[in-house]
Write an enzyme that holds these catalytic residues in place. Structure first.
Site, mmCIF file in Angstrom:
data_model
loop_
_atom_site.group_PDB
_atom_site.id
_atom_site.type_symbol
_atom_site.label_atom_id
_atom_site.label_comp_id
_atom_site.label_asym_id
_atom_site.label_seq_id
_atom_site.Cartn_x
_atom_site.Cartn_y
_atom_site.Cartn_z
ATOM 1 N N CYS A 54 0.757 -1.144 -0.138
ATOM 2 C CA CYS A 54 0.062 -0.059 0.017
ATOM 3 C C CYS A 54 1.001 1.232 0.103
ATOM 4 O O CYS A 54 2.048 1.065 0.624
ATOM 5 C CB CYS A 54 -0.968 0.146 1.246
ATOM 6 S SG CYS A 54 -2.088 1.535 1.185
ATOM 7 N N ASP A 56 0.371 3.664 1.673
ATOM 8 C CA ASP A 56 0.312 4.458 3.080
ATOM 9 C C ASP A 56 1.834 4.623 3.565
ATOM 10 O O ASP A 56 2.649 3.914 3.605
ATOM 11 C CB ASP A 56 -0.286 3.496 4.067
ATOM 12 C CG ASP A 56 -0.849 3.935 5.429
ATOM 13 O OD1 ASP A 56 0.018 4.596 6.049
ATOM 14 O OD2 ASP A 56 -1.865 4.078 5.755
ATOM 15 N N ARG A 58 3.008 4.554 6.353
ATOM 16 C CA ARG A 58 3.404 4.282 7.658
ATOM 17 C C ARG A 58 3.737 2.667 7.338
ATOM 18 O O ARG A 58 4.023 1.903 8.309
ATOM 19 C CB ARG A 58 2.022 3.935 8.655
ATOM 20 C CG ARG A 58 1.658 5.575 8.883
ATOM 21 C CD ARG A 58 0.362 5.402 9.759
ATOM 22 N NE ARG A 58 -0.678 5.248 8.753
ATOM 23 C CZ ARG A 58 -1.852 4.863 8.943
ATOM 24 N NH1 ARG A 58 -2.508 5.167 10.311
ATOM 25 N NH2 ARG A 58 -2.891 4.570 8.122
ATOM 26 N N HIS A 110 -2.374 -3.961 4.895
ATOM 27 C CA HIS A 110 -2.213 -3.537 6.345
ATOM 28 C C HIS A 110 -3.482 -3.047 7.085
ATOM 29 O O HIS A 110 -4.463 -2.869 6.314
ATOM 30 C CB HIS A 110 -1.486 -2.057 6.428
ATOM 31 C CG HIS A 110 -2.052 -1.079 6.012
ATOM 32 N ND1 HIS A 110 -2.565 -0.011 6.541
ATOM 33 C CD2 HIS A 110 -1.995 -0.713 4.554
ATOM 34 C CE1 HIS A 110 -2.907 0.952 5.726
ATOM 35 N NE2 HIS A 110 -2.555 0.699 4.668
ATOM 36 N N CYS A 113 -6.349 -0.149 6.765
ATOM 37 C CA CYS A 113 -6.082 0.537 5.472
ATOM 38 C C CYS A 113 -7.192 1.601 4.931
ATOM 39 O O CYS A 113 -8.362 1.020 4.841
ATOM 40 C CB CYS A 113 -5.967 -0.533 4.346
ATOM 41 S SG CYS A 113 -5.829 -0.022 2.665
HETATM 42 ZN ZN ZN Z 1 -3.656 1.166 2.848
#
Ligand code: ZN
Length: 221
Positions: A54, A56, A58, A110, A113
């Site tokens: 992803c 993302d 993090r 994750h 999400c």
């Molecule tokens: Zn995500």
């Protein structure tokens, strides 16, 4: 929502355009300190793993697996999707499998999400709705199981897991993986889910290096 409000927020106010360039100088210093040949050794890349994760911020592939530059080839998009018309993903996969000859491809989702949360709602978000539609398809396939989960967070996290599993199968169905297996190339695919709250990776146990788990219609023979 309440649990989210109680959590401390990661302060990013010190991150500026200039701080990134200063950080690069620090990185060079540390790298050369640990190994004077650090950059010479990276003249040619030879990663054994392709990561499809992803976007993302993090969930950075290298940090969470304690790996270094040169060790993981990375493709990231919203909600770690493997979509058969995505030329970007297909180009990365083709290069990884046929040029770099990676041995493992790992789809990593994750918990929590945002893409999956958005896909579970009935709201409109704009252009991204067309991308999220593929996650809604995963929901449709597993609707009986998901609808039976009353807690919204639990239901979201189960969809995160199922989305990883379905995208591992999508990966297996690509012409690139099918041809690799047909030609006897050693290539394993895997599905993981990462927890932002604990840092822990959970293996979805869908690893495969052949067509055994696929419906016949998808197999190149
Ligand atoms: Zn995500």
């Amino acid at each position: 929502m309440c649990a989210q409000e109680k959590n401390p927020v990661h302060d990013t106010s010190h991150i500026t355009y200039q701080s990134l360039l200063d950080g690069n100088e620090e990185f060079i210093k540390h790298a050369l300190n640990s190994d004077p040949d650090f950059f010479k050794k990276l003249a040619i890349q030879n990663p054994p793993v392709l990561w499809i994760g992803c976007a993302d911020s993090r969930v950075p592939a290298n940090q969470i697996t304690n790996t270094n530059p040169g060790e993981i080839f990375v493709h990231r998009n919203i909600a770690n999707m493997v979509i058969h018309t995505d030329m970007n993903m297909l180009s990365v996969l083709d290069y990884a499998v046929n040029v770099l000859r990676v041995e493992h491809v790992i789809v990593t989702g994750h918990y929590g999400c945002g893409g999956v949360v958005a896909a579970m709602s009935n709201k409109e978000f704009g252009l991204i709705d067309n991308w999220l539609r593929h996650i809604k398809d995963v929901y449709r396939i597993h609707a009986d199981e998901l609808d039976a989960i009353k807690d919204e967070n639990e239901r979201t996290n189960r969809l995160v897991e199922l989305n990883v599993v379905e995208n591992v199968y999508n990966l297996c169905k690509t012409s690139i993986v099918q041809n690799a297996w047909k030609n006897g190339q050693e290539l394993s695919v895997h599905g993981w889910v990462y927890s932002i709250s604990t840092g822990k990776i959970t293996d979805m146990n869908v690893s495969t290096s052949n067509n055994d788990k696929l419906d016949d219609v998808f197999k190149f023979k």
